[in-house]
Enzyme design. Structure first.
Site, PDB file in Angstrom:
ATOM      1  N   MET A 140       3.503   0.908   1.944  1.00  0.00           N
ATOM      2  CA  MET A 140       2.611   0.368   0.924  1.00  0.00           C
ATOM      3  C   MET A 140       3.114   0.716  -0.478  1.00  0.00           C
ATOM      4  O   MET A 140       2.402   0.545  -1.459  1.00  0.00           O
ATOM      5  CB  MET A 140       1.184   0.876   1.122  1.00  0.00           C
ATOM      6  CG  MET A 140       0.535   0.350   2.388  1.00  0.00           C
ATOM      7  SD  MET A 140      -1.263   0.268   2.319  1.00  0.00           S
ATOM      8  CE  MET A 140      -1.678   1.980   1.979  1.00  0.00           C
ATOM      9  N   LEU A 184       6.852   5.055  -3.423  1.00  0.00           N
ATOM     10  CA  LEU A 184       7.655   5.767  -2.437  1.00  0.00           C
ATOM     11  C   LEU A 184       7.886   7.225  -2.811  1.00  0.00           C
ATOM     12  O   LEU A 184       7.936   7.584  -3.982  1.00  0.00           O
ATOM     13  CB  LEU A 184       8.999   5.055  -2.271  1.00  0.00           C
ATOM     14  CG  LEU A 184       8.924   3.562  -1.928  1.00  0.00           C
ATOM     15  CD1 LEU A 184      10.313   2.973  -1.826  1.00  0.00           C
ATOM     16  CD2 LEU A 184       8.143   3.326  -0.638  1.00  0.00           C
ATOM     17  N   LYS A 203       9.615  11.201  -0.891  1.00  0.00           N
ATOM     18  CA  LYS A 203      10.691  11.719  -0.038  1.00  0.00           C
ATOM     19  C   LYS A 203      10.502  11.362   1.434  1.00  0.00           C
ATOM     20  O   LYS A 203      11.483  11.179   2.163  1.00  0.00           O
ATOM     21  CB  LYS A 203      10.793  13.240  -0.189  1.00  0.00           C
ATOM     22  CG  LYS A 203      11.299  13.709  -1.532  1.00  0.00           C
ATOM     23  CD  LYS A 203      11.532  15.219  -1.553  1.00  0.00           C
ATOM     24  CE  LYS A 203      10.255  16.000  -1.362  1.00  0.00           C
ATOM     25  NZ  LYS A 203      10.474  17.475  -1.476  1.00  0.00           N
ATOM     26  N   HIS A 227       9.151   8.564   2.675  1.00  0.00           N
ATOM     27  CA  HIS A 227       9.633   7.193   2.864  1.00  0.00           C
ATOM     28  C   HIS A 227      11.158   7.138   2.871  1.00  0.00           C
ATOM     29  O   HIS A 227      11.767   6.414   3.674  1.00  0.00           O
ATOM     30  CB  HIS A 227       9.116   6.296   1.737  1.00  0.00           C
ATOM     31  CG  HIS A 227       7.645   6.115   1.707  1.00  0.00           C
ATOM     32  ND1 HIS A 227       6.868   6.538   0.652  1.00  0.00           N
ATOM     33  CD2 HIS A 227       6.792   5.555   2.601  1.00  0.00           C
ATOM     34  CE1 HIS A 227       5.611   6.240   0.889  1.00  0.00           C
ATOM     35  NE2 HIS A 227       5.529   5.648   2.059  1.00  0.00           N
ATOM     36  N   LYS A 272       3.348  12.013   9.932  1.00  0.00           N
ATOM     37  CA  LYS A 272       2.172  12.451   9.174  1.00  0.00           C
ATOM     38  C   LYS A 272       0.967  11.588   9.543  1.00  0.00           C
ATOM     39  O   LYS A 272      -0.145  12.084   9.700  1.00  0.00           O
ATOM     40  CB  LYS A 272       2.426  12.383   7.672  1.00  0.00           C
ATOM     41  CG  LYS A 272       1.235  12.866   6.834  1.00  0.00           C
ATOM     42  CD  LYS A 272       1.496  12.767   5.354  1.00  0.00           C
ATOM     43  CE  LYS A 272       1.356  11.346   4.853  1.00  0.00           C
ATOM     44  NZ  LYS A 272      -0.079  10.885   4.878  1.00  0.00           N
ATOM     45  N   VAL A 289       7.782  14.858   6.299  1.00  0.00           N
ATOM     46  CA  VAL A 289       8.531  15.476   5.199  1.00  0.00           C
ATOM     47  C   VAL A 289       7.528  16.152   4.274  1.00  0.00           C
ATOM     48  O   VAL A 289       6.497  15.575   3.927  1.00  0.00           O
ATOM     49  CB  VAL A 289       9.362  14.427   4.437  1.00  0.00           C
ATOM     50  CG1 VAL A 289      10.060  15.054   3.235  1.00  0.00           C
ATOM     51  CG2 VAL A 289      10.385  13.793   5.378  1.00  0.00           C
ATOM     52  N   CYS A 319       4.215  15.144   2.053  1.00  0.00           N
ATOM     53  CA  CYS A 319       4.459  14.125   1.030  1.00  0.00           C
ATOM     54  C   CYS A 319       3.525  12.939   1.274  1.00  0.00           C
ATOM     55  O   CYS A 319       3.373  12.477   2.400  1.00  0.00           O
ATOM     56  CB  CYS A 319       5.902  13.659   1.071  1.00  0.00           C
ATOM     57  SG  CYS A 319       7.103  14.907   0.578  1.00  0.00           S
TER      58      CYS A 319
END
EC number: 6.3.2.1
Length: 293
Positions: free
Chosen positions: A30, A33, A35, A37, A149, A176, A184
Site C-alpha cells: 500500500m 515503503l 525497510k 518492504h 508481521k 524486519v 517496521c
C-alpha cells in the site's frame, strides 16, 4: 524502472517476459515503503527474473472510521526507493483503475478472516483477499512476497491460494525491525517522539511472552493476562487484542502443551494501532515456511 498505471498497460509490458518463460516476482504493497518492504523486494529480485511492486491503498479493507483518508502516501518517494532497489516495474493504479464500478464479487476466507484482527475489523480481510486475488489475476506472478508481521494476512492468503488453485508460490518473509525492536510499519510515521519511545513496549511484550512460555506458563488465559499486565506498565499503550492461537489454523487453544503458538498483539499508542506477532515454542510451524500453491 517502468511506472505503469493501468491494467492493460501492465499486461502488455509483462507479455514479453511471459513469452520468454521468465519468472515474475510480485510484492503487493500500500506504499509509503520502509525497510520491511525493501526486504520483500530484495527476496523477489534474488529469486526471480522480473520484479514487480504494486502500490495501491485499497479502500475495500478500510472500515468507515479507519485511516483511509490519512494513510501516508508519497508515490515519488516510493518510486525513488524502488528505482534504487532495481525493481523492473511499479504498478500504481488509481481506485478507478482497480474498481471502475462498484464491486459485486467479494473473496472471503472465513473463519480465518473473522478471528483476531477480523473480530475488531469486520470485513477487513475480505477486502484484503479480494484485492490480492484481483492483483494475482492481473499480474499472474510466479511468486508473491508477504511479511510475517501481518501473520494472519499471510495465513489467509495461503489458504485462499490453496482453495482457489491459484498458481503462485506464496513466500513469507521474516519481520524486519528497527534497531530497538519495533516492527517496521508505514503507520509508525503517525507516532510522536514520545509515543515512538512508548511503542517499544510491543516487541518487549512478545519477548516477555516467549520468556514466560519457555519458563512453563502453559495456560493460554494466564499467558494472555500476563502479557496484558506487562503492556499496562506503559501508560501510553492500550492493548486492544492479545491472542494466543494455533499458528496454522488461528484457532484458540485450550492448552498449550509446549507446542508452537502464535502470539498476536494489537496495541494502540495514541491514535496509532500497532500490530505485531511472533510464533514461539519449540519449532517453527509449517505456515511460516515457503511452499508452493
Amino acid at each position: 524502472m517502468q511506472i505503469i498505471h493501468t491494467i492493460e498497460e501492465l499486461r502488455q509490458a509483462l507479455a514479453p517476459a511471459r513469452q520468454q518463460g521468465k519468472k515474475i516476482g510480485f510484492v503487493p504493497t500500500m506504499g509509503y515503503l520502509h525497510k520491511g518492504h525493501l526486504e520483500l523486494v530484495r527476496r523477489a529480485r534474488v529469486e526471480n527474473d522480473v520484479t514487480l511492486v504494486s502500490i495501491f491503498v485499497n479502500p475495500l479493507q478500510f472500515g468507515a472510521n479507519e485511516d483511509l483518508g490519512r494513510y501516508p502516501r508519497d508515490l515519488e518517494r516510493d518510486a525513488g526507493l524502488l528505482h534504487d532497489a532495481q525493481v523492473d516495474y511499479l504498478f500504481a493504479p488509481t481506485v478507478s483503475d482497480m474498481y471502475p464500478r462498484p464491486m459485486q464479487t467479494v473473496v472471503d476466507v472465513p473463519p480465518l478472516g473473522n478471528q483476531i484482527e477480523g473480530e475488531a475489523r469486520p470485513g477487513h480481510f475480505a477486502g484484503v483477499a479480494t484485492v490480492v486475488s484481483k492483483l494475482f489475476n492481473i499480474v499472474g506472478p510466479d511468486a508473491a512476497y508477504f511479511g510475517e508481521k501481518d501473520f494472519q494476512q499471510l495465513v489467509i492468503i495461503r489458504r485462499m491460494v490453496d482453495d482457489m488453485a491459484i498458481p503462485v508460490r506464496i513466500v513469507g518473509v521474516e519481520t524486519v525491525r528497527e534497531d530497538d525492536g519495533l516492527a517496521c510499519s508505514s503507520r509508525n510515521v503517525y507516532l510522536t517522539p514520545e509515543q515512538r519511545r512508548a511503542a517499544i513496549i510491543v516487541p518487549q511484550a512478545l519477548d516477555e511472552a516467549d520468556r514466560l512460555y519457555r519458563s512453563g506458563m502453559d495456560d493460554p488465559d494466564a499467558l494472555e493476562a500476563a502479557i496484558r499486565t506487562f503492556i499496562g506498565r506503559q501508560p501510553l499503550a492500550v492493548p486492544e487484542v492479545i491472542a494466543i492461537r494455533d499458528p496454522e489454523t488461528l484457532e484458540r487453544l485450550p492448552a498449550l502443551q509446549g507446542r508452537p503458538i502464535l502470539v498476536a498483539l494489537f496495541v494502540r499508542v495514541g491514535a496509532t494501532r500497532l500490530l505485531d506477532n511472533r510464533v514461539i515454542g519449540h519449532a517453527a510451524p509449517q505456515i511460516t515456511q515457503e511452499r508452493a500453491a
